[in-house]
Design an enzyme around this catalytic site. Structure first.
Site, short mmCIF file in Angstrom:
data_model
loop_
_atom_site.label_atom_id
_atom_site.label_comp_id
_atom_site.label_asym_id
_atom_site.label_seq_id
_atom_site.Cartn_x
_atom_site.Cartn_y
_atom_site.Cartn_z
N GLY B 130 0.84 -1.20 0.00
CA GLY B 130 0.00 0.00 0.00
C GLY B 130 0.87 1.24 0.00
O GLY B 130 0.99 1.94 1.00
N SER B 132 1.23 3.67 -3.19
CA SER B 132 0.68 4.78 -3.98
C SER B 132 -0.70 5.20 -3.52
O SER B 132 -1.46 4.40 -2.97
CB SER B 132 0.58 4.37 -5.46
OG SER B 132 1.84 4.07 -5.98
N GLU B 247 12.95 -3.63 -3.20
CA GLU B 247 12.11 -3.77 -4.38
C GLU B 247 12.88 -3.39 -5.63
O GLU B 247 12.81 -4.04 -6.65
CB GLU B 247 10.87 -2.89 -4.25
CG GLU B 247 9.94 -3.01 -5.42
CD GLU B 247 8.69 -2.14 -5.27
OE1 GLU B 247 7.70 -2.49 -5.89
OE2 GLU B 247 8.74 -1.12 -4.55
N ASN B 373 10.95 4.98 -14.32
CA ASN B 373 12.34 5.11 -14.76
C ASN B 373 12.78 6.57 -14.83
O ASN B 373 13.97 6.86 -14.72
CB ASN B 373 12.52 4.41 -16.11
CG ASN B 373 12.62 2.90 -15.95
OD1 ASN B 373 12.34 2.36 -14.87
ND2 ASN B 373 13.01 2.21 -16.99
N GLU B 374 11.84 7.47 -15.03
CA GLU B 374 12.21 8.90 -15.01
C GLU B 374 12.72 9.29 -13.61
O GLU B 374 13.74 9.98 -13.49
CB GLU B 374 11.00 9.77 -15.39
CG GLU B 374 10.63 9.73 -16.88
CD GLU B 374 10.02 8.41 -17.31
OE1 GLU B 374 9.36 7.75 -16.48
OE2 GLU B 374 10.24 8.01 -18.48
#
Lengths: 349, 390, 349, 390
Positions: B130, B132, B247, B373-374
């Protein structure tokens, strides 16, 4: 040199856009995903009424007797609106073929197309080297099926169900749920032949060029819609206290996709003109158009998804309806690499 | 430098290979399992976790008392290589095992470890994450879900989204704002919440393949005791970053996934060359590049593991890993679909994406989840190269 | 499994770095560009003194008797510092070859290498399919020249000028001015043969693997320097009121280049170990290492130039000294595509 | 829609082709000319400009009174196609003809046009640009070079850099800050300055190929009369943007450069296939892509030209052009160098880069000059897609 559309052509597109905004909403598209054959007879008739299906049908058969330059903005709009109907197969591939045949039967088929009663599917022969949409696939549900035999003769089969004219027609599902494909098994019988092996193969090759070109035009619209999705989301979505569209990475992703699209467009338009003129450069231009449009749509799909983030990865968001269309049509009728190989003379229909 | 695995690891490899050979569900052997993003498939995968647990394969790197084998990083990597080589099922318990467990080991009390780790390892309790929220995605510190003190307990209110496995999971771990006066990264607390607690509502979200891989989770006065706080109250960000490091870093993304996929790609390319030589010739370079990148990721992981075992840390390098494996995964699957050509769009007879298309859909999420990835490139530029923040 | 260097190996690199900081400044590099053979006998002897030239020479010939894992950080450092000397050719390619020959002559050559008196150039045979650095090129000026004959026998020629042993040695200039190449014309005479056709070809193939690997190691250092140039400039250069390194486009360019480099590195290190072990996977690892390192250096060069803008486009700025090295070495001993083709078994030395 | 050139253009094409065939300096016919970035080559190219001017080929799209043929955009494009097909010399006068002239036509007085255009067309006066300064590159509005009022004249002080052709040019056009109180885009004035004026110092800068393609120019109390101001004083930014639009847009970047290069690339690929079939097979896709992109740029230019002739403008589309042609040019030359393989690094016997390497060095500047591609993508995103400024 006059590389522009006239007012009538632009106006014609506006009519289709108006129709699609009413008859082809995302909800309609989702309905097309859920039901076979996936497209609507009502919408098909509405398309007939507004004239798009009659564009390439000769006037003698109730058509408009127009050409591919007249058609291209309409196909682009079909891509933008996501129209699930087999417009390319019917209007770009089949109608000019039927007109070239000039038989009584082909005249009847043309009348049916112009009036919105007949839709056409196209299948590639099992022996084709690297053909449109796999060796035995068709964007179908149409009342007519155009396909060459393994020997190169050309056939038109009036489909009546799963076993028309001795052919097995097995439904296949695409990742683009609006594409209801059919796998064609067996050889078409002699009585459905419309052109013998030699001329049939030539007609088939030209039909494939039109199929690839028409699909390229649709892909322009698909790419345009995808870039639009991305830009709208980038303006609306706020992170770190500002719209994500103010971040340079997002800007450059979207600008890059737009550039690919804007430079694919003139190739598709130029190919339309060359097809109309019967120009000997037409096959080359078709391959340039299809490769550029496939790439542009692929880039637009990737960029749109990345800009959206997780919300774009959901079934609920409409993005995937166009993204999957970009994937499927990008590979159909020869993918970008196939057409580039053809451009170098390594391969042919 | 010695790039051979030790004799213990080679023994483990043989043992794992034999066991997996005998037990992995395949056609004719109770498999392949249905998609784990369906209710039926979730249960089938849970059974598989149990089967692994009973043979002590579920968590090879954990201490024995929690169901593991006391294995080191390289034992785990060897097991993963065999697991992917056997084309064994996706781990339905991976959020717990790979993301939460490292945090529990570091921040959990003894009671918490005893309470949560064994059922996590056995598949009895499957965890979802949990992190986002609708307005806190890339900007994770914008979390607004609240944890208020009431009596001796905490009361949770708010909404989490993109909770992977959330549709069917038993427990959720996540961050809530416990100090409303604190801003951004401060004043957050890390909670462990049962999904059947009163006030928890789950709305499954269908993903690109039409199945419910993730969910929104709503919290309406959900009461949680102190025992379900991981680490110190209001220090949840620091606790979570350890999990985020897992992660994004070494733990979750076993290189075997990519080397295995690259090997299948080479086989696909060979088959393609027979029927479509021009297509195969065009894509040969991309196929080889996929192999190189997969191997690069594997050796890079060995280097990192060596450093970690010597007491080093992963740090911002996790962001490089994330960018590299997600791009590698996408490139492998894109190349495969190009090799399939016009057949790539087809679903199977049940209307499910076949393996390569399914893998592509999964790979598409790679550059997005666990920090886009940004964001990762920002981290690399700022923390590794020392470029200034905007 | 222990994928790390020991303290002695890391310390050895520090020694080379210290030497290079004194003896191989950008001004020294520019001097190497201006003069043939482009490298300095003094610096070569200094390299000999610090031991790098003796790494792969057996102890019996005055060498250190070490391997490629001991060498790789040194080659990487050679790339970082831009060393113009033929270290790869001498230490990675020739010394192990000479050691394998085990003749009196090869013993003398090895002694010369270890003491910094002999440098070696390597040329590919005119008939080679796609060889190291073109069919007839060599990074030369060395006292010895290793080359196979067209028939596959291996030769070592003691060069004494433009016409050594009947071979024509014509200087060629590279875009990387520090590479002073020589085009070799003619066939080496029988008396220079060191291995007959069968075993000679096998020795040659292994020599090529070591050349490709050594060049990959140098490219890591080149890429590292280029990323460093880019990052330093991005921190220092101010536009729109802030360092350009705070703009996301610049960040992402540099981060992307760094990622390519960091994942090329372990492949080069792993290949070093496999070469030391005589592992059968060594040729595959060499090809993976060279393709990844060539790509990483190429990306780093592009990114560094783009980040610098116009100043990077000048002869005065040192950037181009490394950028051109990245281009030249990227293609030498097989470019990235060559090695990927080899990985698929399409091609071989 | 009609993609045929008209009969007038076809006549022009034949005439141009015949003339170029007879006059382009080639081996055995006074050529090829030495590099225009050397003193000797600059003079040789100036002579070539004169030769073209005398045959009225220097400026086909200008009015006859200034030495042109009153040609339209398509006449110009046809001429350019023939010019590149003939592999004729790079235009040493291009900064003046393609960048300054459009601005002169729009903002110049009759006296200025009569004074400057004919010698520009004839090559008698070669112009260089004075935009960038050491601290004003991408951020062009940061210009600090000053123009102060003294008596009835202007006095220029400061420094310009990256002035293409600056080492040998006769005149410079550029922006100077005339109102020190105004900020950024305001208070700038557009000046025309003779390079032999007292107080002008030129420091040539060697570029990547070692030759002096550009220069720094220093201004030390350089006196300039009002007659050498182009457009209104203090409105130089608006005036310059018209020139920048020309530079980035249609005028300078004739598509023939790319279609011609793509055709040579196809020929190179064919030759490569004979000796290096594996290499050629690998690069076939890139070769074909170069052809597609070059043709895309050509047809896109025809579309834009049609629109401009119908009264439309180029606008932000110029930024899309810039990104596309610069990337296309780089891709063409990169592919060529890969086809050349290990031979790509070699210089010719005079130590000069051979054609493909030379073209690559030139193409490398493409994403940098005339506004970096990063700036251009910002423009596309903000002005075409409507994304918010940072």
């Amino acid at each position: 040199m006059q590389f522009a559309f006239d007012d009538r052509q632009v106006e014609f597109r506006a009519q289709l856009r108006a129709l699609a905004e009413k008859e082809c909403t995302p909800a309609d598209l989702r309905a097309a995903w859920e039901s076979a054959p996936g497209w609507s007879a009502d919408r098909w008739r509405a398309l007939g009424d507004m004239g798009i299906l009659a564009v390439t049908v000769p006037e003698a058969q109730g058509g408009l007797g127009l050409g591919f330059v007249d058609l291209v903005l309409l196909l682009e709009e079909a891509g933008r609106s996501g129209l699930p109907e087999p417009v390319v197969e019917t209007v770009a591939v089949a109608a000019p073929l039927f007109a070239a045949l000039g038989t009584d039967a082909s005249g009847r088929w043309l009348e049916g197309i112009a009036s919105g009663e007949v839709a056409v599917g196209v299948a590639a022969p099992p022996g084709a080297p690297e053909g449109p949409g796999g060796p035995v696939l068709v964007n179908a549900g149409g009342a007519l099926l155009v396909l060459p035999s393994a020997g190169g003769a050309l056939h038109v089969v009036e489909t009546t169900g799963a076993g028309s004219a001795g052919l097995a027609l097995e439904p296949k599902r695409s990742v683009d749920g609006a594409r209801h494909l059919v796998e064609v098994g067996g050889e078409p019988p002699a009585e459905t032949e419309v052109a013998a092996a030699g001329p049939g193969l030539e007609l088939w090759r030209r039909a494939c060029d039109r199929g690839a070109w028409g699909t390229a035009a649709v892909l322009l619209g698909v790419a345009d819609r995808l870039v639009g999705f991305g830009a709208e989301h980038a303006k609306a979505r706020v992170q770190f206290g500002k719209p994500i569209g103010s971040f340079q990475a997002v800007k450059h992703h979207l600008a890059g996709a737009l550039v690919r699209l804007e430079f694919a467009r003139p190739l598709v338009y130029a190919a339309a003109w060359a097809l109309d003129e019967g120009d000997e450069e037409a096959p080359r231009l078709v391959s340039m158009a299809k490769s550029a449009a496939s790439d542009a749509a692929s880039v637009a799909a990737s960029v749109a998804l990345q800009v959206h983030g997780a919300i774009g990865y959901t079934w609920e968001h409409d993005l995937h309806l166009w993204m999957k269309r970009a994937w499927a049509l990008g590979a159909a009728w020869g993918d970008a690499g196939w057409h580039r190989a053809r451009l170098l003379g390594q391969i042919s229909w | 430098m010695d790039l051979r695995f030790g004799p213990d690891q080679e023994r483990l490899r043989v043992e794992a290979r034999d066991w997996l050979e005998a037990h992995v569900p395949r056609a004719g052997n109770g498999g392949p399992l249905p998609s784990l993003d369906t209710a039926e498939g979730f249960d089938a995968h849970r059974v598989w976790e149990r089967t692994m647990f009973e043979a002590r394969w579920a968590v090879v790197s954990w201490p024995e008392r929690y169901g593991g084998r006391d294995g080191g990083l390289f034992d785990w990597l060897v097991f993963e290589e065999e697991y992917y080589r056997a084309q064994a099922p996706t781990r339905v318990g991976q959020n717990g095992i790979f993301l939460l467990a490292p945090t529990l080991f570091e921040f959990g009390t003894e009671e918490q470890k005893d309470r949560y780790l064994p059922p996590m390892a056995s598949g009895e309790e499957i965890w979802c994450q949990g992190w986002s929220e609708p307005d806190a995605g890339s900007d994770l510190a914008a979390i607004r879900s609240r944890a208020d003190r009431r009596g001796g307990d905490w009361v949770l209110n708010g909404q989490k989204t993109w909770c992977s496995r959330g549709a069917f999971a038993d427990w959720l771990f996540g961050l809530f704002r416990s100090d409303p006066a604190a801003e951004r990264h401060r004043g957050l607390t890390y909670f462990l919440v049962p999904m059947d607690a009163p006030g928890v509502t789950v709305r499954p979200i269908a993903q690109l393949d039409g199945e419910t891989g993730f969910a929104e989770v709503f919290f309406d006065d959900v009461v949680v005791p102190d025992a379900q706080v991981l680490g110190e109250a209001h220090r949840g960000w620091e606790v979570a970053m350890a999990t985020a490091g897992s992660e994004r870093g070494l733990s979750l993304r076993s290189p075997a996934r990519y080397t295995e996929a690259a090997a299948r790609l080479v086989a696909l390319h060979r088959r393609c060359a027979e029927r479509h030589p021009v297509r195969a010739a065009r894509l040969a370079d991309a196929v080889a590049k996929a192999v190189v990148d997969a191997e690069a990721y594997r050796y890079h992981t060995y280097m990192t593991a060596t450093r970690v075992l010597a007491g080093g840390s992963v740090g911002a390098e996790a962001s490089m890993n994330k960018v590299f494996w997600s791009e590698t995964d996408l490139a492998i699957h894109r190349t495969a679909l190009e090799l399939l050509g016009p057949e790539a769009e087809l679903l199977d007879d049940e209307g499910r994406p076949p393996a390569w298309l399914d893998g592509y859909l999964f790979a598409l999420a790679g550059p997005i989840y666990a920090g886009t990835n940004e964001i990762q490139r920002n981290v690399v530029a700022e923390r590794v190269l020392g470029l200034p923040r905007a």
